[in-house]
Design an enzyme around this catalytic site. Structure first.
Site: not given
Ligand code: PAF
Length: 300
Positions: A35, A39, A41, A154-155, A193
């Site tokens: 969560g 952007e 994500h 994600g990398q 995040s």
């Protein structure tokens, strides 16, 4: 494509919403998250959509206690479900699975967990013991619940991506894992995040991480040692950046190659926030004995 994602919080609801689509032969795409979506994500969701076409894209939103160590930010980790749903909708997600801790771990801490092996105790794993055991265990469970054909990560957490690929391969989980490129702010800061923990001064300072990596990438023609020296020289210009590690490895986090593909990874504390970033780095045939800026300027 904008959607109104279906929000489910139990295993039974999840199975029910996916059953029909699975029977219709559609491929299921998944983006596991904790969560506090941004952007970065969003681009993972778009990648999942491209991979499964008309098939359902499922985003899981679960702050996994098992991957947080004592004294880490489990309690203050941002929980923003309403905004997360909105972002998922803007990126065409079909289902958001946001289970409670007891739904994921009905018997409390699991007795059987996924051991990451030697790659789990270097880099992030050295500072955060048990972190990747927690990550791999929850990802394996989420894969078991969603049963995706494709999962996108994600990398930005490159070590996590490498370990998840390894788990899928070593345990024959049959999920296609896609590593999506890091999305960055205009000044190069990787979206995360945890960036929301940064105050104004630290936010500005945090952009040094990507400058350090990019300096190495620009100097990669001279070989890994020179590139690392350049990165360290760039780091010495940065203020308020407390380095944890800056390393070059091969793409699987093994020994640094003299030529070919590598990865440069950095972790640093800026204020009270620990940030990580990395980039691919390519060492060409011109790698030579050029004097490293590391040796000419000395280390600090
Ligand atoms: O990268 C994350 O957000 C988490 O580590 C993951 C993969 C969702 C597991 O909790």
């Amino acid at each position: 494509m904008t959607t109104t994602p279906i929000l489910v919080s139990t295993r039974a609801e999840l199975a029910a919403v996916l059953a029909e689509r699975r029977t219709a032969g559609q491929r299921v795409g998944m983006v596991p998250t904790m969560g506090a979506l941004h952007e970065g994500h969003g681009s993972l969701m778009e990648t999942a959509r491209d991979a499964v076409g008309d098939g359902p894209v499922v985003v899981s939103v679960f702050v996994n206690p098992l991957q947080f160590g004592a004294g880490e930010d489990l309690d203050r980790y941002p929980r923003t479900l309403d905004a997360d749903l909105e972002l998922c909708g803007a990126h065409g997600v079909d289902v958001v699975f946001a289970p409670s801790v007891s739904e994921v771990y009905p018997g409390g801490d699991p007795q059987v967990t996924v051991e990451p092996g030697p790659l789990g105790s270097i880099l992030e794993g050295a500072t955060r013991p048990g972190h990747y055991r927690g990550v791999l265990t929850v990802v394996a469970k989420l894969f078991g619940l969603v049963r995706p054909d494709v999962a996108v990560f994600g990398q930005k957490d490159y070590q996590q991506l490498v370990l998840i690929r390894r788990m899928v391969s070593d345990l024959c989980l049959g999920v296609e894992v896609i590593g999506a490129e890091t999305v960055r702010e205009p000044d190069g800061l990787a979206l995360s995040s945890r960036n929301r923990y940064l105050n104004e001064v630290d936010r500005e300072r945090a952009s040094a991480l990507s400058r350090v990596l990019n300096r190495a990438v620009r100097d990669a023609d001279h070989g890994p040692e020179f590139a690392l020296g350049s990165a360290r020289a760039e780091l010495r210009k940065a203020r308020g950046v407390n380095l944890d590690y800056l390393v070059i490895t091969d793409p699987d986090l093994g020994a640094v190659p003299e030529q070919g593909e590598g990865r440069i990874l950095i972790a640093a504390r800026v204020g009270t926030t620990r940030l990580i970033d990395n980039l691919p780095i390519h060492f060409g045939a011109t790698a030579s004995t050029t004097t490293s800026p590391n040796t000419t300027e000395g280390d600090s």
